[in-house]
Design an enzyme around this catalytic site. Structure first.
Site, PDB file in Angstrom:
ATOM      1  N   GLY A  84       0.794  -1.225   0.000  1.00  0.00           N
ATOM      2  CA  GLY A  84       0.000   0.000   0.000  1.00  0.00           C
ATOM      3  C   GLY A  84       0.828   1.276   0.000  1.00  0.00           C
ATOM      4  O   GLY A  84       0.314   2.352   0.313  1.00  0.00           O
ATOM      5  N   HIS A  95       8.691   6.388   5.122  1.00  0.00           N
ATOM      6  CA  HIS A  95       7.983   7.165   6.141  1.00  0.00           C
ATOM      7  C   HIS A  95       7.273   6.234   7.110  1.00  0.00           C
ATOM      8  O   HIS A  95       6.729   5.210   6.729  1.00  0.00           O
ATOM      9  CB  HIS A  95       6.983   8.150   5.517  1.00  0.00           C
ATOM     10  CG  HIS A  95       6.048   7.528   4.534  1.00  0.00           C
ATOM     11  ND1 HIS A  95       6.403   7.238   3.237  1.00  0.00           N
ATOM     12  CD2 HIS A  95       4.750   7.144   4.653  1.00  0.00           C
ATOM     13  CE1 HIS A  95       5.376   6.704   2.606  1.00  0.00           C
ATOM     14  NE2 HIS A  95       4.354   6.614   3.446  1.00  0.00           N
ATOM     15  N   HIS A 101       4.166   6.060   9.534  1.00  0.00           N
ATOM     16  CA  HIS A 101       2.900   6.677   9.928  1.00  0.00           C
ATOM     17  C   HIS A 101       2.737   6.534  11.440  1.00  0.00           C
ATOM     18  O   HIS A 101       2.973   5.451  11.990  1.00  0.00           O
ATOM     19  CB  HIS A 101       1.705   5.949   9.304  1.00  0.00           C
ATOM     20  CG  HIS A 101       1.582   6.075   7.821  1.00  0.00           C
ATOM     21  ND1 HIS A 101       0.733   6.965   7.215  1.00  0.00           N
ATOM     22  CD2 HIS A 101       2.195   5.414   6.813  1.00  0.00           C
ATOM     23  CE1 HIS A 101       0.818   6.837   5.904  1.00  0.00           C
ATOM     24  NE2 HIS A 101       1.691   5.900   5.628  1.00  0.00           N
TER      25      HIS A 101
HETATM   26  P1  AMP Z   1       1.814   5.608   1.953  1.00  0.00           P
HETATM   27  O1  AMP Z   1       0.581   5.032   1.350  1.00  0.00           O
HETATM   28  O2  AMP Z   1       2.301   4.849   3.148  1.00  0.00           O
HETATM   29  O3  AMP Z   1       2.901   5.835   0.916  1.00  0.00           O
HETATM   30  O4  AMP Z   1       1.389   7.004   2.549  1.00  0.00           O
HETATM   31  C1  AMP Z   1       1.654   8.229   1.969  1.00  0.00           C
HETATM   32  C2  AMP Z   1       1.012   9.252   2.861  1.00  0.00           C
HETATM   33  O5  AMP Z   1       1.544  10.525   2.528  1.00  0.00           O
HETATM   34  C3  AMP Z   1      -0.510   9.353   2.708  1.00  0.00           C
HETATM   35  O6  AMP Z   1      -1.118   9.133   3.978  1.00  0.00           O
HETATM   36  C4  AMP Z   1      -0.729  10.777   2.210  1.00  0.00           C
HETATM   37  O7  AMP Z   1      -1.892  11.383   2.741  1.00  0.00           O
HETATM   38  C5  AMP Z   1       0.530  11.482   2.678  1.00  0.00           C
HETATM   39  N1  AMP Z   1       0.925  12.650   1.890  1.00  0.00           N
HETATM   40  C6  AMP Z   1       1.042  12.731   0.545  1.00  0.00           C
HETATM   41  N2  AMP Z   1       1.443  13.978   0.180  1.00  0.00           N
HETATM   42  C7  AMP Z   1       1.594  14.677   1.333  1.00  0.00           C
HETATM   43  C8  AMP Z   1       1.990  16.012   1.640  1.00  0.00           C
HETATM   44  N3  AMP Z   1       2.304  16.896   0.677  1.00  0.00           N
HETATM   45  N4  AMP Z   1       2.024  16.403   2.940  1.00  0.00           N
HETATM   46  C9  AMP Z   1       1.691  15.532   3.922  1.00  0.00           C
HETATM   47  N5  AMP Z   1       1.331  14.263   3.695  1.00  0.00           N
HETATM   48  C10 AMP Z   1       1.270  13.834   2.424  1.00  0.00           C
END
Ligand code: AMP
Ligand code: ZN
Length: 122
Positions: free
Chosen positions: A101, A108, A110
């Site tokens: 996902g 990163h 979460h």
């Molecule tokens: P993932 O699916 O683990 O790659 O999660 C990526 C996360 O990054 C998602 O929860 C998005 O909402 C978040 N995201 C994407 N762009 C930004 C942004 N510019 N600032 C903060 N969060 C972001």
């Protein structure tokens, strides 16, 4: 890393709601929160996924994990109390690769917390 949104956030080229910063790590609120408190902890240096990490990243990964409860506490979703009496708390999650996902290919962590139910249901 060119065209990496989180590298741009780390470089201050794209705005973010910053939670924490040191010379190695940055934490900022997720733009599309899945919980009342939802922030991301990233290394400033570009690493695409957890699968790109090796033994040389153990210290960095440990510092990312150790930062999570500290910031969760500061943002009001730390664990209060002990055992069955405990309240609060948070989820920590790293999505890796398409089947994991992962949408943004810059490592990163979460951190999601706050009183349930959560709109995001993660
Ligand atoms: P993932 O699916 O683990 O790659 O999660 C990526 C996360 O990054 C998602 O929860 C998005 O909402 C978040 N995201 C994407 N762009 C930004 C942004 N510019 N600032 C903060 N969060 C972001
Ligand atoms: Zn990057």
């Amino acid at each position: 890393m060119e065209n990496c949104i989180f590298c741009k956030i780390a470089a201050g080229q794209i705005p973010s709601k910053k939670v924490y910063e040191d010379n190695e790590l940055l934490a900022f609120h997720d733009i599309n929160p899945a919980a009342p408190v939802h922030f991301l902890i990233i290394p400033k240096a570009h690493i695409a996924t957890l699968a790109d990490c090796n033994a040389s990243h153990e210290g960095l990964l440990g510092r990312m994990m150790a930062l999570a409860p500290k910031l969760a506490e500061e943002l009001g979703c730390g664990v209060k109390g002990l055992g069955a009496e405990a309240t609060g708390g948070f989820k920590s999650l790293i999505n890796t690769g398409p089947d994991g996902g992962q949408e943004v290919y810059h490592l990163h962590l979460h951190v999601m917390g706050g009183s349930r139910p959560w709109a995001g249901q993660r």
